[in-house]
Motif scaffolding. Structure first.
Motif, PDB file in Angstrom:
ATOM      1  N   UNK A  66       0.796  -1.221   0.000  1.00  0.00           N
ATOM      2  CA  UNK A  66       0.000   0.000   0.000  1.00  0.00           C
ATOM      3  C   UNK A  66       0.829   1.272   0.000  1.00  0.00           C
ATOM      4  N   UNK A  67       2.152   1.165   0.017  1.00  0.00           N
ATOM      5  CA  UNK A  67       3.016   2.342   0.088  1.00  0.00           C
ATOM      6  C   UNK A  67       3.460   2.769  -1.309  1.00  0.00           C
ATOM      7  N   UNK A  68       3.855   4.041  -1.470  1.00  0.00           N
ATOM      8  CA  UNK A  68       4.413   4.477  -2.765  1.00  0.00           C
ATOM      9  C   UNK A  68       5.704   3.713  -3.064  1.00  0.00           C
ATOM     10  N   UNK A 106       9.590 -12.858  -1.328  1.00  0.00           N
ATOM     11  CA  UNK A 106       8.968 -11.843  -2.192  1.00  0.00           C
ATOM     12  C   UNK A 106       7.986 -10.958  -1.430  1.00  0.00           C
ATOM     13  N   UNK A 107       7.390 -11.483  -0.344  1.00  0.00           N
ATOM     14  CA  UNK A 107       6.482 -10.664   0.465  1.00  0.00           C
ATOM     15  C   UNK A 107       7.198  -9.477   1.105  1.00  0.00           C
ATOM     16  N   UNK A 108       8.498  -9.603   1.318  1.00  0.00           N
ATOM     17  CA  UNK A 108       9.254  -8.552   2.002  1.00  0.00           C
ATOM     18  C   UNK A 108       9.675  -7.424   1.071  1.00  0.00           C
ATOM     19  N   UNK A 109       9.709  -7.693  -0.223  1.00  0.00           N
ATOM     20  CA  UNK A 109      10.299  -6.738  -1.159  1.00  0.00           C
ATOM     21  C   UNK A 109       9.625  -5.362  -1.168  1.00  0.00           C
ATOM     22  N   UNK A 110       8.287  -5.253  -1.132  1.00  0.00           N
ATOM     23  CA  UNK A 110       7.704  -3.907  -1.117  1.00  0.00           C
ATOM     24  C   UNK A 110       8.161  -3.077   0.080  1.00  0.00           C
ATOM     25  N   UNK A 111       8.260  -3.704   1.256  1.00  0.00           N
ATOM     26  CA  UNK A 111       8.648  -2.963   2.460  1.00  0.00           C
ATOM     27  C   UNK A 111      10.147  -2.730   2.532  1.00  0.00           C
ATOM     28  N   UNK A 282      14.724   5.466  -0.482  1.00  0.00           N
ATOM     29  CA  UNK A 282      13.710   4.586   0.098  1.00  0.00           C
ATOM     30  C   UNK A 282      13.824   4.617   1.611  1.00  0.00           C
ATOM     31  N   UNK A 283      12.698   4.794   2.338  1.00  0.00           N
ATOM     32  CA  UNK A 283      11.332   4.982   1.840  1.00  0.00           C
ATOM     33  C   UNK A 283      11.163   6.308   1.099  1.00  0.00           C
ATOM     34  N   UNK A 284      10.216   6.329   0.169  1.00  0.00           N
ATOM     35  CA  UNK A 284       9.946   7.547  -0.587  1.00  0.00           C
ATOM     36  C   UNK A 284       9.240   8.578   0.291  1.00  0.00           C
ATOM     37  N   UNK A 285       9.567   9.821   0.070  1.00  0.00           N
ATOM     38  CA  UNK A 285       8.900  10.929   0.749  1.00  0.00           C
ATOM     39  C   UNK A 285       8.077  11.682  -0.290  1.00  0.00           C
TER      40      UNK A 285
END
Length: 301
Positions: A66-68, A106-111, A282-285
């Motif tokens: 859910x994050x950019x 792969x579940x960890x990659x977005x975070x 990362x994380x994007x602002x």
């Protein structure tokens, strides 16, 4: 398709037994079509055509969060054990090698890395892309576009002042292989239009760049498929593309071991993507920039 990356790691026996007991194996869309035609022939021309079953749901549809995001990788039929995706992601640093061991993470990659995953045809596993037709891709296109647009909407929801639902769109979308990108176009271009179709747009005048406060060159949209698609960033996108034109679209080499190329040829476009990703914190602002975003006609926002 991309979801089959996870199938390279064997499931625990109990889980495999449970899945096999509750979720029957689904044939590919092409095989279903052939079976349907055979059944109609046997039953007679007047028999009603059976409904096409939904995509098998034993495979997850996306890994987007859910994050950019910095990047969404669009995969393609990678369940063959010789597929090189995860070794390439770790070697180039797109997947941090000290935190990501392989497909099981792969579940960890977005975070962890700001990198998500999906397919054009999510839910349809397979190792042979030739079993999927252009008609299959045409049916999958709306769902794929919807997944991209909805992720951008979710990511934009927490950005103060965003009213376009696109300020949180990913920086990049990268296709692993050319076919799933080229099949988003309606049909091949004729020879007489090929040269025009692949011509990138001219850079904006300096005054326009200065007034926009940034140096930005945007792609063009067209319905017909370009006569040629090279790896790297794309300057011609399919009509109806659902994300802002600021979102870069890249086409990379296939990670399938069956694709005839040297190791250097295979990894070079991924290294270029890794270098581009390194320029994005990362994380994007993210901040609301609705007035600056240029969207594809009919796209998100």
């Amino acid at each position: 398709m991309f979801d089959a990356f996870r199938l390279r790691s064997p499931l625990p026996a109990a889980l495999a037994s449970s899945q096999s007991a509750t979720v029957p194996e689904q044939p590919s869309p092409s095989k279903r079509r052939r079976s349907s035609c055979s059944a109609q022939h046997q039953a007679g021309a007047g028999s009603p055509q059976p409904a096409v079953p939904p995509a098998p749901r034993e495979l997850p549809l996306e890994k987007l969060g859910d994050a950019p995001l910095r990047c969404i990788i669009v995969g393609h039929n990678p369940s063959n054990p010789t597929n090189r995706l995860w070794p390439i992601l770790r070697e180039t640093g797109i997947a941090p090698p000290d935190e990501i061991a392989g497909a099981q993470d792969d579940d960890k990659m977005p975070e962890v890395a700001g990198v998500g995953f999906t397919d054009v045809g999510s839910g349809y596993p397979g190792t042979d892309s030739s079993q999927f037709t252009s008609q299959d891709f045409e049916q999958w296109r709306p769902g794929f576009y919807s997944r991209l647009a909805k992720q951008a909407e979710r990511a934009s929801a927490a950005i103060p002042g965003c009213t376009c639902s696109s300020c949180g769109a990913p920086v990049m979308v990268a296709f692993s292989g050319k076919r799933q990108f080229q099949e988003l176009f309606a049909r091949p271009a004729t020879k007489s239009r090929s040269a025009q179709a692949v011509s990138p747009p001219a850079p904006a005048p300096a005054a326009a760049i200065e007034s926009a406060g940034c140096q930005m060159r945007l792609p063009i949209l067209q319905e017909r498929r370009p006569g040629r698609i090279d790896t790297g960033r794309q300057w011609v996108l399919p009509a109806g593309w659902p994300l802002p034109l600021h979102t870069e679209v890249w086409v990379l080499t296939s990670t399938s071991g069956a694709a005839p190329m040297t190791r250097e040829q295979r990894i070079a476009p991924w290294q270029a993507l890794a270098q581009r990703l390194a320029a994005e914190a990362w994380p994007r602002q993210c901040v609301a920039r609705c007035s600056e975003l240029q969207l594809a006609p009919g796209g998100a926002g």
